[in-house]
Scaffold this motif. Structure first.
Motif, mmCIF file in Angstrom:
data_model
loop_
_atom_site.group_PDB
_atom_site.id
_atom_site.type_symbol
_atom_site.label_atom_id
_atom_site.label_comp_id
_atom_site.label_asym_id
_atom_site.label_seq_id
_atom_site.Cartn_x
_atom_site.Cartn_y
_atom_site.Cartn_z
ATOM 1 N N VAL B 294 57.516 44.704 43.972
ATOM 2 C CA VAL B 294 58.379 43.947 44.878
ATOM 3 C C VAL B 294 57.451 43.024 45.662
ATOM 4 O O VAL B 294 56.317 43.394 45.967
ATOM 5 N N PHE B 296 56.220 41.687 48.835
ATOM 6 C CA PHE B 296 56.194 41.860 50.291
ATOM 7 C C PHE B 296 54.755 41.668 50.758
ATOM 8 O O PHE B 296 53.822 41.679 49.950
ATOM 9 N N PHE B 328 58.517 52.830 48.182
ATOM 10 C CA PHE B 328 59.425 51.720 48.479
ATOM 11 C C PHE B 328 60.130 51.366 47.174
ATOM 12 O O PHE B 328 59.485 51.036 46.186
ATOM 13 N N ASN B 330 63.970 49.940 45.015
ATOM 14 C CA ASN B 330 65.327 49.393 44.985
ATOM 15 C C ASN B 330 66.158 50.102 43.915
ATOM 16 O O ASN B 330 67.211 49.635 43.524
ATOM 17 N N ASP B 353 64.250 52.900 50.894
ATOM 18 C CA ASP B 353 65.156 52.456 49.831
ATOM 19 C C ASP B 353 65.914 51.231 50.328
ATOM 20 O O ASP B 353 66.606 51.296 51.345
ATOM 21 N N SER B 354 65.780 50.128 49.662
ATOM 22 C CA SER B 354 66.409 48.886 50.115
ATOM 23 C C SER B 354 67.930 48.956 50.004
ATOM 24 O O SER B 354 68.632 48.133 50.563
ATOM 25 N N ARG B 371 66.420 49.822 54.253
ATOM 26 C CA ARG B 371 65.207 49.300 54.897
ATOM 27 C C ARG B 371 64.262 48.736 53.833
ATOM 28 O O ARG B 371 64.351 49.075 52.649
ATOM 29 N N ARG B 372 63.352 47.872 54.270
ATOM 30 C CA ARG B 372 62.391 47.284 53.348
ATOM 31 C C ARG B 372 61.021 47.229 53.989
ATOM 32 O O ARG B 372 60.926 47.103 55.216
ATOM 33 N N LEU B 387 58.020 48.046 58.605
ATOM 34 C CA LEU B 387 59.295 47.769 57.961
ATOM 35 C C LEU B 387 59.908 46.484 58.505
ATOM 36 O O LEU B 387 59.429 45.925 59.503
ATOM 37 N N ASP B 388 60.974 46.040 57.853
ATOM 38 C CA ASP B 388 61.651 44.822 58.313
ATOM 39 C C ASP B 388 62.225 44.986 59.723
ATOM 40 O O ASP B 388 62.453 43.997 60.407
ATOM 41 N N LEU B 481 66.420 43.414 44.525
ATOM 42 C CA LEU B 481 65.525 43.079 45.642
ATOM 43 C C LEU B 481 64.270 42.483 45.008
ATOM 44 O O LEU B 481 63.603 43.139 44.209
ATOM 45 N N VAL B 484 60.797 40.328 49.994
ATOM 46 C CA VAL B 484 61.133 40.661 51.383
ATOM 47 C C VAL B 484 60.702 39.471 52.241
ATOM 48 O O VAL B 484 59.508 39.266 52.497
#
Ligand SMILES: [Zn+2]
Lengths: 195, 972, 94
Positions: B294, B296, B328, B330, B353-354, B371-372, B387-388, B481, B484
């Protein structure tokens, strides 16, 4: 034959025909080579001297040629074309015999000196040959007695399966040394014997 | 350093230790380890520096797609750059170095690029190094070359052997995971010829990495049982360590077998690698699927890796990626990592888990839903995440899963394009036809039971597919996803090329909206991993930036090779000594004994000259010419092509092939023939002899022997099939020697049996079958290329050396010399005989002065087109002699002819010099030239201009016959 | 690519030499009025996308001249016959 300069020595001209010298005479040295554990994977031998002739059917005489050749165990060498291979015949004898037997049916050319036949046999024979030829050598596809024209290491090869684990490879004389060096190297990993 | 080796489990042999070195430092691992797993177990997380920003990097994967952990493996001539640490089997004595760093991996000056990173955006090189044009070669290119590049290649020769081989099968199975094993087992049990290939040393594929349950036992136990059964079948060939890298026309697959990459040095008898061409009646692609990262911030910091890689290191290699882990994901598969790590006793902080909901089993690990991860802290090792929602969580390892991409590469090698599948969020393979079946996860089937059933179906060559064993399925659900966007740090898409998520929208804004253009502009998806990890994320981000669907953006083109293949494997044994076969004449030993210098002519080795002590080639060749013309010489002409032509229409066939007539040739005689191409240009020449009514033997030039044979085959089979004729090459049957000079007859008379040689018994152009040396069959031709009274004697090749020695002996009293092709060439130029320089694919029979040979009484190849106005123009360049006005001057081959006083220009060009020689008979340089309307210009003085050497002499156009114009010597 | 040689069986393309368009036919006439046909025969070759009949020489095998019918776009091989049999059945345009 010894390799000696002859400029100043007299040539002994015998009252018999000269001996034939294989182009592999000094190259195919007998012995055990390559990996030395266990039995050799393959055994090489040079079939020399041999009588070899090309037979090509004349127009419309394909069947007649095949019939006339039956007793000679001809090796297929292209459409209506064969090699006849014989051992222990005098110089030109096979050629003359075929020429008279096939008069008007097929063309015969003497190739006894033009081709070198290397025999390779043993449990790893297919593994060695697969490094050269794209022909499928599985016994179901390529049984004993079958021949194919192919290329190995950029050299044209006429290949005949002469037994379950035995093949004969016929190459132009001029390539024989180069071909010998290549094919024996392919057998190194299995260990090989030269007879 | 703290041990990251788990205390139990794994498929490693803990009873044995292997010593290895990474960047000079010593470590130990176990059989069963890869270099990557052994480094992880030793707590080494930093394994490389990135390409552009020189960022510290660790492993991302546990397999073939690894973009980061590239090392230089081995040293000296065996060094191999850009080797994936994840694919290197550990062996005793292994040495590896990290790449793309200076002075050390830990402290790398190039990392300063990271500070200037705003410069290194998409298209940086194009934008920066565009102008001025003159800077490219000298200034910009060297800078780019120095900055770029991964590992360095060794400059020493590779000491190891490589091989090529063919294999055939009814079914090739690519990949040995659950799908591949099931396919191979099904086909193998039916008796089919099966090849099972897998890139790994140990067969089992994903079953070795995961904790699966099949048939009430572990997945590994089931795999081992199947492999044992396959191993016992004579119709099944197992090929571990073999990467099938390409799918080609005719269902041919290319594969590279790493025979001896797992030992410090191969045995001298074994190859390092073997390049396979596998001809498969049917094949199954069971390559599985590749997990995606992913995007990020800091998703490249050592310690961050794919979730499947993290559990593979733990399950298969007993190596813990960290002490404290955050997952982390999706999709559901990330949960397996949390459970597996926990089961191995590694602390798992949380699953991020997104998705807002999931039914997956977290195994008691806290799940932060919806959350991401925005950013990862740390430089050379992960140090917590943010996290975001700005929550911080401490950890030293992050497992990420952005979903799964079926490994469709091979399925697309013949032009098919994969299709986007919204269910699994991945590209699935195109239609590959009935002989190549994509099965299991490679086809987008994400459940184990589906894979086993798919494998059984694919392995069923006839009849009904067998039942498959029971297994436990892991649920699979996923929500998109890709990126991010709350991230502050760099979010990498393509690790190997250091391209980030921001580069793609930038490329789109600048107009590079097509995926193929964006790839090249941003370099995403290039280099050794070809975007295996990053491409789908890149496509998704580009789709968003351009408002297109995944399907509309599509993938870049998949081409062979799936993973890099070494040059050694491609070359196989065909280099150095074996680069091409050597062809020796039957007189090779004879010539060698006499000190011949050999020259390669095509594949032939021809004796070129026979130097005496202190002689250079010119002195030797000149002496050979004089001796031959004064006394007698012998030359090996065995390389000339010889073709036996037989049958009742043999003469008629030769009449079609040659522009002159052979059907009228008397038995026992030879005739020179000229062969044209169908377009009217001269193709080849040579003499043909008639041995019997229905038997000719023709000769070709050495260079054209094979081509002429193919032309004959075409002429007979395609153009004139009604002719009753056969033809076969007999070149190698005969050792042929030219014996030339005033004493040639006297020499040969001494070895020919029972024939009084004179002009009646052996007239000029005679072709006789005789015997020599008491019974050796021979053909005796009275032919001359040298212009001397000369013969060619052919004997069966096995006698060649002896007969040539005998000729030398017989000629001894006359002072015979051996001569080579240099002397042969001098003599033919002295005589104005045309050869390769004149038969050069541009000349007609008339140009060569042989126009009268062209028959008007018959059809032959080239007849009609030779009459075209362009080929009959009297101003065409034709063959003439050329000699310097001042005998001291040297004319050179390739020089152009200009009229006296003209300046060199295309318009002023009168022709060129095709052959030159120093004539020892005339004591000057002479030549043959092609000059416009040359036959009418004998005596004209022209400039012979050699633009290449900046050299000009005055020459005189003359008759091409420089020596013995009256041809007296031929009949002397 | 694999080519099914009618004499040798299926062999890889490396053993073969291609000569292009097999539809050409050598004019029978040597009369000057046939020159246009000769130009076409010597110089004009089709090169279509799709199905195409081509001369091919099994130079690394039986040395027979063959005509292979294949799709130039997909490389699908539809058949391969000797040039003689092709001449008997298809002829080709003059
Ligand atoms: Zn063939």
């Amino acid at each position: 034959m010894p390799k000696a300069p002859v400029r100043s020595k007299p040539v002994a001209v015998a009252e018999v025909i000269l001996p034939r010298v294989s182009p592999l005479a000094d190259v195919a040295v007998q012995g055990r080579f390559g990996a030395d554990r266990g039995a050799p994977g393959v055994t090489f031998s040079v079939r020399h001297p041999l009588s070899i002739a090309t037979v090509i059917a004349r127009a419309g005489k394909g069947k007649a040629t095949a019939q006339a050749l039956a007793e000679y165990e001809p090796r297929w060498a292209g459409p209506d074309q064969y090699f006849v291979v014989a051992q222990g015949r005098g110089e030109g004898a096979l050629y003359r015999e075929l020429k008279s037997a096939l008069d008007g049916i097929a063309s015969v050319s003497d190739q006894s000196h033009g081709r070198v036949i290397i025999r390779i046999e043993g449990p790893k024979v297919r593994n060695v040959l697969a490094k050269g030829t794209p022909v499928d050598l599985h016994a179901d596809e390529f049984p004993a007695g079958k021949s194919a024209l192919t290329q190995m290491a950029h050299v044209g090869v006429h290949m005949t399966r002469v037994g379950e684990d035995a093949f004969e490879l016929s190459v132009f004389r001029g390539f024989s040394e180069s071909f010998w060096e290549w094919i024996t190297e392919q057998a190194e990993e299995f260990g090989y014997q030269v007879r | 350093m703290t041990s990251y080796r788990l205390s139990s489990g794994g498929l490693i042999d803990r009873t044995a230790s292997l010593n290895f070195k990474f960047d000079g430092k010593s470590f130990t691992g176990h059989p069963g380890d890869t270099l990557a797993s052994a480094l992880i177990a030793n707590g080494v997380h930093l394994m490389g520096r990135s390409f552009k920003y020189h960022r510290p990097r660790g492993v991302i994967t546990a397999g073939a797609a690894e973009p980061n952990a590239l090392v230089e493996l081995r040293e000296g001539g065996r060094k191999e750059a850009n080797t994936r640490a994840t694919m290197i089997e550990l062996y005793e004595g292994l040495t590896a170095q990290s790449q793309n760093r200076w002075p050390s991996l830990d402290f790398d000056i190039g990392a300063i690029n990271s500070l200037a990173s705003s410069m290194f955006v998409a298209g940086f090189y194009y934008k920066t190094f565009m102008w001025p044009k003159s800077f490219w070669e000298k200034i910009y290119e060297p800078i780019i070359r120095k900055a770029a590049g991964l590992g360095t290649a060794s400059k020493e020769a590779d000491p190891d052997k490589y091989e090529k081989a063919y294999a055939h099968c009814d079914l090739l199975v690519i990949g040995s995971g659950p799908t591949g094993l099931m396919a191979a087992l099904t086909a193998g049990r039916s008796g089919a010829r099966v090849i099972l290939a897998d890139e790994s040393a140990r067969l089992g594929g994903s079953l070795l990495n995961e904790r699966e349950e099949i048939d009430g036992d572990s997945g590994i136990a089931w795999a081992d049982g199947v492999i044992a059964e396959l191993g016992s079948m004579p119709n099944v060939t197992l090929m571990p360590r073999t990467t099938v890298f390409g799918w080609y026309d005719g269902n041919i697959f290319g594969a590279a077998e790493r025979v001896n990459d797992h030992v410090i040095a191969p045995s001298p008898y074994e190859p390092r690698q073997r390049y396979w061409r596998i001809i498969a009646k049917k094949a199954v692609l069971a390559a599985g699927a590749e997990e995606r990262p992913v995007a990020f911030g800091g998703n490249d910091i050592p310690g961050v890796m794919l979730a499947s890689a993290m559990r593979t290191y733990a399950n298969r290699y007993a190596a813990a990626a960290g002490k404290s882990v955050v997952v982390f994901t999706n999709n559901d598969s990330g949960y397996r990592t949390a459970r597996d790590m926990k089961a191995h006793g590694v602390h798992v902080e949380a699953i991020v888990d997104s998705r807002s909901e999931s039914k997956a089993d977290a195994g008691g690990v806290p799940v932060l839903r919806g959350r991401r991860i925005a950013d990862v802290g740390g430089k050379k090792l992960a140090a917590g995440i943010e996290l975001d929602d700005h929550t911080h969580i401490g950890c030293d390892a992050v497992a990420m899963s952005g979903g799964w991409s079926p490994i469709v590469n091979l399925a697309c090698h013949r032009g098919g394009r994969p299709a986007w599948n919204d269910q699994i969020l991945g590209f699935v393979p195109p239609d590959t036809g009935k002989d190549f079946i994509v099965a299991g996860a490679a086809a987008g089937r994400m459940l184990l039971s589906e894979c086993l059933a798919d494998g059984a179906r694919a392995g069923t060559l006839k009849g009904k597919a067998p039942a498959t064993p029971k297994c436990r399925d892991e649920a699979f659900a996923i929500a998109p996803l890709w990126w991010v966007k709350e991230s502050h740090g760099k979010a990498f898409i393509d690790y190997q090329n250091d391209s980030t998520a921001k580069d793609l929208p930038l490329a789109a804004r600048e107009g590079y909206r097509d995926i193929e253009l964006a790839k090249r502009y941003t370099t995403t998806g290039m280099a050794t991993d070809q975007g295996k990890l990053g491409n789908v994320n890149a496509i998704a981000i580009l789709a968003e930036a351009t408002g297109k669907s995944m399907e509309q953006v599509g993938t870049t083109t998949f081409r062979p090779y799936y993973t890099p293949v070494s040059f050694g494997a491609f070359a196989g044994p065909f280099h150095g000594h074996h680069f091409q076969p050597v062809r020796k004449t039957p007189l090779h030993d004879w010539a060698d004994e006499l000190g011949a210098v050999f020259v390669e002519t095509g594949l032939w080795m021809r004796s070129s000259w026979f130097p005496l002590e202190g002689e250079d080639w010119l002195a030797a060749a000149s002496r050979e010419v004089v001796a031959t013309r004064e006394r007698v010489g012998i030359c090996d002409v065995s390389t000339l092509g010889k073709i036996d032509v037989q049958g009742k229409d043999a003469g008629a066939f030769l009449d079609k092939l040659y522009c002159n007539t052979f059907s009228t040739l008397a038995v026992g005689r030879a005739r020179y023939g000229l062969m044209l191409r169908e377009d009217g240009i001269v193709y080849d020449d040579g003499t043909t002899s008639r041995l019997a009514d229905d038997h000719y033997v023709m000769t070709t030039t050495t260079a054209n022997a094979a081509k002429v044979m193919a032309q004959m085959e075409f002429a007979h089979q395609a153009l004139f099939p009604e002719l009753d004729v056969t033809y076969v090459t007999v070149t190698e049957q005969w050792a042929q020697m030219a014996v030339a000079g005033p004493k040639a007859r006297a020499t040969l008379q001494k070895i020919v049996d029972g024939l009084e040689m004179n002009d009646q018994s052996v007239p000029y152009m005679a072709a006789l079958e005789v015997t020599v040396l008491n019974g050796v069959p021979a053909r005796l031709f009275r032919l001359s290329f040298s212009g001397e009274h000369a013969y060619e004697l052919a004997v069966p090749a096995d006698y060649g050396n002896m007969v040539a020695r005998a000729v030398m002996q017989a000629g001894d009293e006359f002072g015979i010399v051996p001569y080579g092709v240099e002397a042969l060439s001098i003599m033919r130029i002295e005589k104005g005989h045309v050869a390769g320089g004149e038969l050069n694919g541009t000349t007609t029979a008339a140009d060569l002065g042989l126009g009268k040979m062209m028959s008007s009484k018959k059809d032959y190849i080239g007849r009609m087109m030779a009459q075209r106005p362009g080929l009959t123009d009297p101003n065409r360049q034709c063959v003439v002699g050329i000699r310097p006005v001042d005998p001291q001057d040297r004319i050179r081959s390739g020089s152009h002819i200009l009229k006296d006083g003209d300046r060199p220009s295309m318009a002023a060009d009168q022709g060129y010099v095709c052959s030159v020689a120093w004539s020892p008979m005339l004591n000057m340089w002479i030549g043959l030239a092609l000059i416009a309307n040359g036959r009418a210009r004998h005596g004209e003085v022209v400039q012979v201009w050699d633009g290449l050497r900046g050299h000009k002499v005055m020459g005189e156009i003359c008759d091409p016959v420089h020596f013995d114009k009256e041809n007296k010597r031929l009949h002397a | 690519m694999l080519i099914p040689c009618p004499h040798c069986g299926t062999r890889p393309v490396e053993e073969f030499t291609f000569l292009g368009d097999a539809s050409v036919k050598r004019p029978a006439s040597n009369d000057p009025s046939s020159m246009e046909q000769w130009y076409d025969y010597v110089y004009l070759r089709n090169n279509p996308k799709g199905r195409f009949d081509e001369f091919v020489h099994h130079s690394g095998g039986c040395r027979a001249w063959l005509v292979i019918s294949r799709d130039t776009e997909t490389h699908e091989v539809f058949g391969c016959v000797t040039v003689r049999d092709y001449g008997k059945t298809k002829g080709g345009k003059a």
